[in-house]
Design a protein around this motif. Sequence first.
Motif, mmCIF file in Angstrom:
data_model
loop_
_atom_site.group_PDB
_atom_site.id
_atom_site.type_symbol
_atom_site.label_atom_id
_atom_site.label_comp_id
_atom_site.label_asym_id
_atom_site.label_seq_id
_atom_site.Cartn_x
_atom_site.Cartn_y
_atom_site.Cartn_z
ATOM 1 N N ALA A 121 82.645 171.837 -34.306
ATOM 2 C CA ALA A 121 83.552 171.041 -33.474
ATOM 3 C C ALA A 121 83.552 169.583 -33.912
ATOM 4 C CB ALA A 121 83.163 171.162 -32.004
ATOM 5 N N ALA A 122 82.364 169.047 -34.210
ATOM 6 C CA ALA A 122 82.277 167.654 -34.666
ATOM 7 C C ALA A 122 82.976 167.479 -36.007
ATOM 8 C CB ALA A 122 80.809 167.231 -34.772
ATOM 9 N N GLN A 123 82.859 168.485 -36.883
ATOM 10 C CA GLN A 123 83.536 168.403 -38.177
ATOM 11 C C GLN A 123 85.046 168.425 -38.000
ATOM 12 O OE1 GLN A 123 82.419 171.495 -40.868
ATOM 13 N NE2 GLN A 123 83.528 170.622 -42.599
ATOM 14 N N LEU A 124 85.534 169.248 -37.087
ATOM 15 C CA LEU A 124 86.972 169.295 -36.836
ATOM 16 C C LEU A 124 87.473 167.974 -36.256
ATOM 17 C CD1 LEU A 124 87.369 172.917 -35.400
ATOM 18 C CD2 LEU A 124 88.031 172.073 -37.660
ATOM 19 N N ARG A 125 86.638 167.334 -35.449
ATOM 20 C CA ARG A 125 87.031 166.011 -34.926
ATOM 21 C C ARG A 125 87.140 164.990 -36.053
ATOM 22 N NH1 ARG A 125 83.742 167.681 -30.446
ATOM 23 N NH2 ARG A 125 81.877 166.758 -31.364
ATOM 24 N N VAL A 126 86.273 165.102 -37.058
ATOM 25 C CA VAL A 126 86.365 164.211 -38.214
ATOM 26 C C VAL A 126 87.666 164.464 -38.971
ATOM 27 C CG1 VAL A 126 85.355 163.647 -40.460
ATOM 28 C CG2 VAL A 126 83.878 163.926 -38.471
#
Length: 207
Positions: free
Chosen positions: A22-27
Amino acid sequence: VPPLPKTGVASALLKRRPDVRAAQLRVLAADHRVGMALADRFPALRLSGQAGLSVVNPAGDVFTNPVWSVAAGIAGPVFDGGRLAAAHDQSKAALRDTVVAWGQVVVQALHEVDNAVTREKQQQLTLNALNKQLALAEKTLNESRRRYAGGVADFLPVLGAIANVQALQRQVLTAKRQLLSHRVSLHRALGGTWTADLRPGESDDGA
């Protein structure tokens, strides 16, 4: 409990963790917003289907109105008082913050796995030590009973040995329950692959 699960390499772990993904997708989303903000800074040339109808007006001004219209459309995004440039800078700052947040999530994920493995190993050592103590206490109890049955000693040592065995049995049960709890924490820290099999719009119950 069964043997320790394989933790695998860090890259595989990060793919299994939903919070890291999820954090990677936010990036990625923040990076796309930077690209959109940069694209907004460039002029956009839009020609309507009726542009050719007004190329020549009755006064003989050829391309006068269309040229001014195109020039105004190109100059609009350039002379905006720095608004689009500020929006671009803001999106880049948001991207940097998102990358930092992603890094913190990654570090936290690795830290949780390391702690879970360490806690379980330490708990297993504690359980092994308690089992050894329990085995010795049971031998002491058997010896106390044998001495009492032979008339060598009274019943008080037997009572003390029974109380010691029962106390150690409770400690062993508590240690086993704690070991199971640590194993659950380890599996949670390792994440899983089931979320990767979900299709868009599908919940975990298959609905």
